[in-house]
Design an enzyme around this catalytic site. Sequence first.
Site, PDB file in Angstrom:
ATOM      1  N   ASP A  12      16.225 -38.583 -22.272  1.00 42.51           N
ATOM      2  CA  ASP A  12      17.445 -38.851 -23.045  1.00 42.51           C
ATOM      3  C   ASP A  12      18.656 -38.070 -22.537  1.00 42.51           C
ATOM      4  O   ASP A  12      19.764 -38.270 -23.038  1.00 42.51           O
ATOM      5  CB  ASP A  12      17.239 -38.454 -24.521  1.00 42.51           C
ATOM      6  CG  ASP A  12      16.225 -39.332 -25.236  1.00 42.51           C
ATOM      7  OD1 ASP A  12      15.932 -40.430 -24.746  1.00 42.51           O
ATOM      8  OD2 ASP A  12      15.741 -38.903 -26.298  1.00 42.51           O
ATOM      9  N   PRO A  71      19.975 -32.216 -36.083  1.00 45.35           N
ATOM     10  CA  PRO A  71      18.656 -31.839 -36.608  1.00 45.35           C
ATOM     11  C   PRO A  71      17.662 -31.579 -35.478  1.00 45.35           C
ATOM     12  O   PRO A  71      17.651 -32.305 -34.478  1.00 45.35           O
ATOM     13  CB  PRO A  71      18.227 -33.061 -37.428  1.00 45.35           C
ATOM     14  CG  PRO A  71      19.472 -33.819 -37.709  1.00 45.35           C
ATOM     15  CD  PRO A  71      20.441 -33.509 -36.610  1.00 45.35           C
ATOM     16  N   VAL A  72      16.842 -30.544 -35.634  1.00 51.00           N
ATOM     17  CA  VAL A  72      15.855 -30.191 -34.604  1.00 51.00           C
ATOM     18  C   VAL A  72      14.593 -31.028 -34.819  1.00 51.00           C
ATOM     19  O   VAL A  72      14.137 -31.198 -35.948  1.00 51.00           O
ATOM     20  CB  VAL A  72      15.518 -28.688 -34.675  1.00 51.00           C
ATOM     21  CG1 VAL A  72      14.452 -28.328 -33.649  1.00 51.00           C
ATOM     22  CG2 VAL A  72      16.778 -27.860 -34.447  1.00 51.00           C
ATOM     23  N   ALA A  73      14.032 -31.533 -33.722  1.00 47.83           N
ATOM     24  CA  ALA A  73      12.836 -32.390 -33.768  1.00 47.83           C
ATOM     25  C   ALA A  73      13.047 -33.534 -34.761  1.00 47.83           C
ATOM     26  O   ALA A  73      12.166 -33.885 -35.532  1.00 47.83           O
ATOM     27  CB  ALA A  73      11.586 -31.584 -34.122  1.00 47.83           C
ATOM     28  N   LYS A 133      22.175 -38.795 -30.811  1.00 49.86           N
ATOM     29  CA  LYS A 133      22.011 -40.240 -30.591  1.00 49.86           C
ATOM     30  C   LYS A 133      21.054 -40.814 -31.625  1.00 49.86           C
ATOM     31  O   LYS A 133      20.203 -40.116 -32.180  1.00 49.86           O
ATOM     32  CB  LYS A 133      21.494 -40.549 -29.177  1.00 49.86           C
ATOM     33  CG  LYS A 133      20.077 -40.051 -28.834  1.00 49.86           C
ATOM     34  CD  LYS A 133      18.948 -40.953 -29.276  1.00 49.86           C
ATOM     35  CE  LYS A 133      17.577 -40.338 -29.024  1.00 49.86           C
ATOM     36  NZ  LYS A 133      16.478 -40.902 -29.799  1.00 49.86           N
ATOM     37  N   GLY A 189      14.406 -36.689 -33.807  1.00 44.74           N
ATOM     38  CA  GLY A 189      14.538 -38.002 -33.169  1.00 44.74           C
ATOM     39  C   GLY A 189      15.980 -38.331 -32.846  1.00 44.74           C
ATOM     40  O   GLY A 189      16.346 -39.493 -32.670  1.00 44.74           O
ATOM     41  N   MET A 190      16.830 -37.283 -32.758  1.00 48.87           N
ATOM     42  CA  MET A 190      18.256 -37.512 -32.470  1.00 48.87           C
ATOM     43  C   MET A 190      18.677 -36.850 -31.156  1.00 48.87           C
ATOM     44  O   MET A 190      19.867 -36.655 -30.896  1.00 48.87           O
ATOM     45  CB  MET A 190      19.116 -37.008 -33.624  1.00 48.87           C
ATOM     46  CG  MET A 190      18.764 -37.727 -34.931  1.00 48.87           C
ATOM     47  SD  MET A 190      20.023 -37.502 -36.157  1.00 48.87           S
ATOM     48  CE  MET A 190      21.302 -38.584 -35.522  1.00 48.87           C
ATOM     49  N   ALA A 191      17.701 -36.492 -30.335  1.00 50.84           N
ATOM     50  CA  ALA A 191      17.953 -35.956 -28.992  1.00 50.84           C
ATOM     51  C   ALA A 191      18.750 -34.661 -28.990  1.00 50.84           C
ATOM     52  O   ALA A 191      19.603 -34.455 -28.133  1.00 50.84           O
ATOM     53  CB  ALA A 191      18.631 -37.015 -28.098  1.00 50.84           C
ATOM     54  N   GLY A 192      18.462 -33.780 -29.939  1.00 57.32           N
ATOM     55  CA  GLY A 192      19.200 -32.511 -30.031  1.00 57.32           C
ATOM     56  C   GLY A 192      19.018 -31.642 -28.803  1.00 57.32           C
ATOM     57  O   GLY A 192      19.999 -31.115 -28.254  1.00 57.32           O
ATOM     58  N   GLY A 193      17.784 -31.491 -28.350  1.00 54.42           N
ATOM     59  CA  GLY A 193      17.534 -30.676 -27.152  1.00 54.42           C
ATOM     60  C   GLY A 193      18.184 -31.304 -25.932  1.00 54.42           C
ATOM     61  O   GLY A 193      18.786 -30.608 -25.105  1.00 54.42           O
TER      62      GLY A 193
HETATM   63  P1  ATP Z   1      14.182 -36.733 -28.898  1.00 58.13           P
HETATM   64  O1  ATP Z   1      14.969 -37.504 -29.884  1.00 58.13           O
HETATM   65  O2  ATP Z   1      14.889 -36.554 -27.570  1.00 58.13           O
HETATM   66  O3  ATP Z   1      12.772 -37.139 -28.741  1.00 58.13           O
HETATM   67  P2  ATP Z   1      14.156 -34.674 -30.873  1.00 58.13           P
HETATM   68  O4  ATP Z   1      15.583 -34.782 -31.308  1.00 58.13           O
HETATM   69  O5  ATP Z   1      13.122 -35.304 -31.733  1.00 58.13           O
HETATM   70  O6  ATP Z   1      14.051 -35.218 -29.406  1.00 58.13           O
HETATM   71  P3  ATP Z   1      14.659 -31.940 -30.262  1.00 58.13           P
HETATM   72  O7  ATP Z   1      15.609 -31.532 -31.337  1.00 58.13           O
HETATM   73  O8  ATP Z   1      15.216 -32.213 -28.923  1.00 58.13           O
HETATM   74  O9  ATP Z   1      13.768 -33.173 -30.724  1.00 58.13           O
HETATM   75  O10 ATP Z   1      13.571 -30.795 -30.192  1.00 58.13           O
HETATM   76  C1  ATP Z   1      12.260 -30.953 -29.747  1.00 58.13           C
HETATM   77  C2  ATP Z   1      11.660 -29.564 -29.479  1.00 58.13           C
HETATM   78  O11 ATP Z   1      12.248 -29.058 -28.294  1.00 58.13           O
HETATM   79  C3  ATP Z   1      11.968 -28.545 -30.568  1.00 58.13           C
HETATM   80  O12 ATP Z   1      10.922 -28.460 -31.485  1.00 58.13           O
HETATM   81  C4  ATP Z   1      12.187 -27.248 -29.800  1.00 58.13           C
HETATM   82  O13 ATP Z   1      11.058 -26.411 -29.882  1.00 58.13           O
HETATM   83  C5  ATP Z   1      12.392 -27.645 -28.350  1.00 58.13           C
HETATM   84  N1  ATP Z   1      13.734 -27.289 -27.815  1.00 58.13           N
HETATM   85  C6  ATP Z   1      13.997 -26.755 -26.619  1.00 58.13           C
HETATM   86  N2  ATP Z   1      15.322 -26.597 -26.433  1.00 58.13           N
HETATM   87  C7  ATP Z   1      15.925 -27.048 -27.531  1.00 58.13           C
HETATM   88  C8  ATP Z   1      17.286 -27.141 -27.931  1.00 58.13           C
HETATM   89  N3  ATP Z   1      18.285 -26.727 -27.152  1.00 58.13           N
HETATM   90  N4  ATP Z   1      17.547 -27.680 -29.124  1.00 58.13           N
HETATM   91  C9  ATP Z   1      16.525 -28.124 -29.911  1.00 58.13           C
HETATM   92  N5  ATP Z   1      15.241 -28.027 -29.596  1.00 58.13           N
HETATM   93  C10 ATP Z   1      14.917 -27.497 -28.411  1.00 58.13           C
END
Ligand code: ATP
Length: 306
Positions: A139, A97-99, A12, A101-105
């Site tokens: 999210d 992308p991890v962390a 997202k 801001g695209m709600a990957g977790g």
């Molecule tokens: P949001 O946009 O919801 O604030 P984000 O996209 O910035 O989140 P995520 O990719 O969700 O961040 O990851 C945040 C942290 O959550 C990661 O650094 C990781 O350690 C942890 N995490 C736990 N489960 C997951 C998962 N399935 N995928 C990614 N990160 C995960």
Amino acid sequence: MMGGATARVPAKINLHLGVGPLRDDGFHELSTLYCALSLYDEVTVRAADDLSVTVRGESRRQVPADATNLAARAVVALATHAGTDPRVAITIAKNIPVAGGMAGGSADAAGALVAAARLWRLDITRDELLAIAADLGSDVPFSVVGGAALGTGRGERLLPVLHRGELHWVLAVAGTGLSTPDVYREIDRLRARDEDQPTAAGTARPDPLLQALASGDVHAVAPLLHNDLQPAALSLQPMLRRTLRAGREAGALAGIVSGSGPTCAFLCADADAAVSVAAELSGSGVAKAVRTASGPVPGARLVPIN
Ligand code: ATP
């Protein structure tokens, strides 16, 4: 195949992210317009002797492969709700992308809920599933629902939004992630210093943007993109200013930091423009990776198991 199910779940971005006051429970009151984009993770769950998590993809090392993974927590929460044994093998094919801001977790949690509900043939209503999703993270309900939706509360209360046509985006993925709690702490710090109050949207509903989305006019949408968290993300990663400038210079109509960042999202006039902005941005060296995506797209959906 017996004993398995796969869900595909979109990333997202927030076309509008208004951050209101800090609540007593530690969350901020939000008014946000979510948009699901065609950049997907796939979550597979299979019956197994133990609960396990395997992550595939370039960024697999940044994601916990244990019970703290949000997908594992989702499976346990659903099993508890249903009185079922939670032991499944979870495989996540990670593209979001991890962390970033695209709600990957959150996407992986939503995918795990939808896939496990199918695996266990649960008779669960959508509202029950969304309530479990909301407990897992602000999210997660949107990752289940997808499309375009207005989020209030801490983002978990959703209203679908009328939209016409497709929006074309270029995403600039940064080399280093930002922690969402850190970005909220930074906005509180900036606000205490009274630095970003003049531009803050707070909890007001973004009516002009809602109208622009309904009209399907990308040129009306572009100037209305807004993110109250952007000053905080820029304060923590000042080089994102260069990324935002590079995207606009490459021909994007507008660019914003996505959610808590550091991914920057650039809105383009059409699919061809997005390809050309992506090519130019790739060459500029401001981002670790550059992707194109379109949206709104549907939320977590079952797909044939691979
Ligand atoms: P949001 O946009 O919801 O604030 P984000 O996209 O910035 O989140 P995520 O990719 O969700 O961040 O990851 C945040 C942290 O959550 C990661 O650094 C990781 O350690 C942890 N995490 C736990 N489960 C997951 C998962 N399935 N995928 C990614 N990160 C995960």
